[in-house]
Design an enzyme around this catalytic site. Structure first.
Site, PDB file in Angstrom:
ATOM      1  N   LYS A 208     -24.377 -41.773 -14.382  1.00 20.52           N
ATOM      2  CA  LYS A 208     -25.774 -41.620 -14.774  1.00 20.52           C
ATOM      3  C   LYS A 208     -26.252 -42.830 -15.563  1.00 20.52           C
ATOM      4  O   LYS A 208     -27.317 -43.382 -15.289  1.00 20.52           O
ATOM      5  CB  LYS A 208     -25.945 -40.336 -15.584  1.00 20.52           C
ATOM      6  CG  LYS A 208     -27.398 -40.005 -15.919  1.00 20.52           C
ATOM      7  CD  LYS A 208     -27.512 -38.743 -16.764  1.00 20.52           C
ATOM      8  CE  LYS A 208     -27.080 -37.513 -16.016  1.00 20.52           C
ATOM      9  NZ  LYS A 208     -27.306 -36.275 -16.808  1.00 20.52           N
ATOM     10  N   GLU A 214     -14.819 -46.149 -17.828  1.00 17.31           N
ATOM     11  CA  GLU A 214     -13.854 -46.013 -16.723  1.00 17.31           C
ATOM     12  C   GLU A 214     -14.494 -46.367 -15.383  1.00 17.31           C
ATOM     13  O   GLU A 214     -13.910 -47.088 -14.561  1.00 17.31           O
ATOM     14  CB  GLU A 214     -13.310 -44.580 -16.681  1.00 17.31           C
ATOM     15  CG  GLU A 214     -12.572 -44.146 -17.940  1.00 17.31           C
ATOM     16  CD  GLU A 214     -13.472 -43.527 -18.997  1.00 17.31           C
ATOM     17  OE1 GLU A 214     -12.944 -42.901 -19.931  1.00 17.31           O
ATOM     18  OE2 GLU A 214     -14.721 -43.661 -18.880  1.00 17.31           O
ATOM     19  N   GLY A 269     -23.141 -33.402 -15.860  1.00 20.89           N
ATOM     20  CA  GLY A 269     -22.178 -33.955 -14.920  1.00 20.89           C
ATOM     21  C   GLY A 269     -21.341 -32.909 -14.216  1.00 20.89           C
ATOM     22  O   GLY A 269     -21.109 -32.984 -13.001  1.00 20.89           O
ATOM     23  N   ARG A 270     -20.886 -31.906 -14.952  1.00 18.32           N
ATOM     24  CA  ARG A 270     -19.995 -30.911 -14.354  1.00 18.32           C
ATOM     25  C   ARG A 270     -20.745 -29.918 -13.466  1.00 18.32           C
ATOM     26  O   ARG A 270     -20.136 -29.072 -12.825  1.00 18.32           O
ATOM     27  CB  ARG A 270     -19.216 -30.175 -15.446  1.00 18.32           C
ATOM     28  CG  ARG A 270     -20.067 -29.551 -16.552  1.00 18.32           C
ATOM     29  CD  ARG A 270     -19.201 -29.179 -17.745  1.00 18.32           C
ATOM     30  NE  ARG A 270     -19.963 -28.666 -18.877  1.00 18.32           N
ATOM     31  CZ  ARG A 270     -20.530 -29.422 -19.801  1.00 18.32           C
ATOM     32  NH1 ARG A 270     -20.454 -30.741 -19.706  1.00 18.32           N
ATOM     33  NH2 ARG A 270     -21.159 -28.886 -20.833  1.00 18.32           N
ATOM     34  N   GLU A 355     -15.083 -27.692 -21.098  1.00 22.13           N
ATOM     35  CA  GLU A 355     -16.048 -28.645 -21.651  1.00 22.13           C
ATOM     36  C   GLU A 355     -17.333 -27.935 -22.030  1.00 22.13           C
ATOM     37  O   GLU A 355     -18.030 -28.351 -22.959  1.00 22.13           O
ATOM     38  CB  GLU A 355     -16.330 -29.755 -20.635  1.00 22.13           C
ATOM     39  CG  GLU A 355     -17.098 -30.944 -21.219  1.00 22.13           C
ATOM     40  CD  GLU A 355     -17.138 -32.124 -20.285  1.00 22.13           C
ATOM     41  OE1 GLU A 355     -16.238 -32.986 -20.359  1.00 22.13           O
ATOM     42  OE2 GLU A 355     -18.069 -32.201 -19.457  1.00 22.13           O
ATOM     43  N   HIS A 386       6.617 -19.172  -7.272  1.00 20.09           N
ATOM     44  CA  HIS A 386       7.937 -19.762  -7.500  1.00 20.09           C
ATOM     45  C   HIS A 386       7.912 -20.722  -8.681  1.00 20.09           C
ATOM     46  O   HIS A 386       8.822 -21.540  -8.832  1.00 20.09           O
ATOM     47  CB  HIS A 386       8.404 -20.489  -6.237  1.00 20.09           C
ATOM     48  CG  HIS A 386       8.509 -19.585  -5.051  1.00 20.09           C
ATOM     49  ND1 HIS A 386       9.674 -18.932  -4.707  1.00 20.09           N
ATOM     50  CD2 HIS A 386       7.575 -19.192  -4.134  1.00 20.09           C
ATOM     51  CE1 HIS A 386       9.465 -18.192  -3.624  1.00 20.09           C
ATOM     52  NE2 HIS A 386       8.201 -18.329  -3.260  1.00 20.09           N
ATOM     53  N   LYS A 514     -13.279 -41.640 -27.286  1.00 20.21           N
ATOM     54  CA  LYS A 514     -13.723 -42.868 -26.635  1.00 20.21           C
ATOM     55  C   LYS A 514     -14.152 -43.908 -27.673  1.00 20.21           C
ATOM     56  O   LYS A 514     -13.904 -45.102 -27.513  1.00 20.21           O
ATOM     57  CB  LYS A 514     -14.886 -42.571 -25.686  1.00 20.21           C
ATOM     58  CG  LYS A 514     -14.495 -41.782 -24.444  1.00 20.21           C
ATOM     59  CD  LYS A 514     -15.701 -41.625 -23.526  1.00 20.21           C
ATOM     60  CE  LYS A 514     -15.327 -40.910 -22.240  1.00 20.21           C
ATOM     61  NZ  LYS A 514     -16.477 -40.792 -21.315  1.00 20.21           N
TER      62      LYS A 514
END
Length: 549
Positions: A208, A214, A269-270, A355, A386, A514
């Site tokens: 955005k 990153e 964002g999510r 979040e 398992h 960050k």
């Protein structure tokens, strides 16, 4: 409404008293008393079937939880979301991701401004690009068609699209191969780019702000990789598109405005896979299938906004979670998709839930005095049987779980799908029923072991059961079914945030680490030394020693 207020309502106190009674219930007894529990505690919405009968609940539980939702003014908050009100109150923004999957040209506004024309304009812009790439009309710098697409983003710009592509793109289906680059670990960069042909690779940079560290680092690395093979910088226009709201930064990178897809501050964002953030999804499955994905989400929205609370699938899922997390103190929630295509769903839901609701501060800035967001975890069945299912069956913790099961597979092979379905449903029954001491003793006797061995093994063969679960049943993993499933979980998270009295749409906790990382990075580059604790100082010293050796 503050959760501090809801904690002191009569219905909250009634739920505390009701929990004291329910804590002693065993679901075996509930099913014995109510053989019709499935009919009582299951419903269908948007093509999904939810069975919530394997929970420590009765009609009174549901009635009290719905009263709690009313006391928290959930219906009013649902309508505030729908009206585009700034329900993300700390950032003074709407949370209107439901508009992204709305089929009509009108119906949603933010601060009095209609947003659907913008949404549909971007959707049409997506269709033009998707059709051109998939038809072989979009060409790389050497004139070759695009065979590979790399999505560069992180968080919601990676987890949602990655999960949906994994779920819906069949290996044999037409369309480019889609790859995802999110981590700044150089190993992931190497693995993604190795084997790709620069002349036939299209990059989607999703950010955005277009300043996310990153994403910026990975985009610059991809740009360098491309230009090492391309004749000149004009190739960037043929190999990069952006999803961003920062046109200035996008143009400085070399991406034209015509190849930039808009984002809006009223979409977190999510919650953004429904927008141009899902461009990688549309390229993988085609725009018609992407539209079906949106339609599934919209069908769940329609149900959520219109169904009564006691018959509302997202509301009921949210209330079940509050019942266990806040009143039973069950602090984790497992998600087990018995669908290989949904193997990344738990990771997506971790971000969506943790979040959103991993917060301790209420809407008035008060410290909450009770437990909010659970730890979300899980993996794909039957593999998990398992792995960690031993703890679910015979461990010491109460762990509510969601099982997601398909009746049909899009790629049938013998009896595989029936075995898969049988395992998923059987696990919910085993977790609910358990195995009594008498049942275990009879089983040992029938196996033919001697009495001494039976006595020795008996304690290990007992299963307490009474582990609650919800089962979500899909016909098959189609785009529409997946859209409905994701919208269901989005609304569930919102319901819980409203009742706990927290803002599910900000994420201030993401930024602190960050900020410190920037300071540490400056030190690694020799730009002064900061003040740190002894542990951090020791780690930095060890880093310098190893980097210099």
């Amino acid at each position: 409404m503050s959760r501090y207020v809801i904690q002191h309502t009569p219905v909250w106190q009634a739920l505390i008293r009701h929990h004291r009674e329910a804590a002693d219930w065993h679901m075996r007894d509930l099913f014995a008393r109510q053989p019709d529990r499935f009919a009582r505690f299951s419903l269908t919405a948007a093509g999904l079937r939810l069975d919530y009968s394997k929970n420590r609940i009765n009609e009174e539980t549901i009635a009290l939880l719905c009263q709690l939702a009313q006391a928290a003014r959930l219906p009013q908050q649902m309508q505030a979301m729908r009206a585009g009100a700034p329900i993300n109150y700390s950032e003074q923004r709407a949370a209107l991701h439901v508009a992204l999957r709305h089929p009509e040209q009108e119906g949603y506004t933010v601060v009095g401004q209609a947003v659907m024309p913008q949404v549909h304009a971007v959707r049409e812009q997506m269709r033009v690009l998707v059709d051109a790439v998939r038809a072989g009309q979009w060409r790389g710098y050497g004139g070759a068609t695009i065979t590979d697409v790399v999505n560069i983003g992180i968080g919601g710009s990676d987890l949602g699209p990655r999960m949906v592509v994994e779920a819906l793109q069949a290996p044999e289906a037409p369309g480019p191969r889609v790859h995802f680059l999110s981590n700044i670990d150089p190993e992931q960069l190497h693995r993604v780019l190795s084997g790709l042909n620069p002349a036939r690779t299209l990059f989607i940079v999703v950010s955005k702000s277009f300043t996310t560290l990153e994403t910026r680092l990975n985009a610059e690395a991809a740009r360098t990789w491309l230009l090492a093979a391309a004749p000149d910088e004009s190739a960037i226009a043929q190999h990069f598109v952006a999803v961003s709201s920062n046109l200035t930064a996008v143009q400085a990178f070399g991406i034209a405005p015509a190849q930039t897809f808009a984002m809006w501050d009223w979409v977190g964002g999510r919650y953004s896979v429904w927008s141009a953030v899902g461009l990688s999804v549309a390229l993988a499955i085609g725009m018609d299938a992407f539209d079906a994905f949106l339609a599934g989400g919209h069908a769940m929205d329609d149900h959520f906004f219109n169904a009564p609370l006691a018959e509302n699938m997202p509301v009921l899922l949210g209330l079940m979670g509050i019942w266990y997390n806040t009143f039973f103190k069950a602090h984790t929630h497992a998600v087990m998709p018995y669908v290989h295509g949904l193997r990344s769903l738990p990771a997506h839901l971790q971000q969506l839930d943790m979040e959103s609701n991993g917060k301790r501060i209420g809407s008035h800035g008060e410290r909450l005095g009770f437990d909010t967001g659970p730890i979300i975890w899980g993996d794909v069945g039957v593999n998990v049987q398992h792995a960690f299912f031993q703890l679910l069956h015979q461990g010491t913790r109460l762990i509510p779980a969601d099982f997601i099961v398909c009746v049909n597979s899009l790629h049938e092979h013998g009896l595989h799908q029936d075995h898969l379905f049988a395992n998923g449903v059987a696990q919910t029954e085993a977790l609910m029923r358990g195995k009594t001491r008498e049942e275990a003793r009879l089983e040992l006797q029938q196996s033919g072991v001697d009495d001494a061995t039976a006595q020795r093994l008996l304690p290990h063969k007992v299963f307490p059961g009474n582990q609650p679960s919800n089962t979500l049943l899909l016909d098959a993993l189609t785009p529409a079914a997946l859209g409905a499933l994701l919208a269901l979980y989005e609304h569930k998270v919102f319901v819980q945030g409203v009742i706990w009295g927290i803002n599910s749409f900000d994420q201030w906790g993401v930024e602190y680490g960050k900020q410190l990382a920037q300071a540490v990075m400056a030190e690694l580059q020799g730009q002064g030394e900061g003040e740190h604790d002894a542990s951090t100082q020791g780690l930095l010293a060890w880093h310098r020693q190893l980097r210099q050796s």
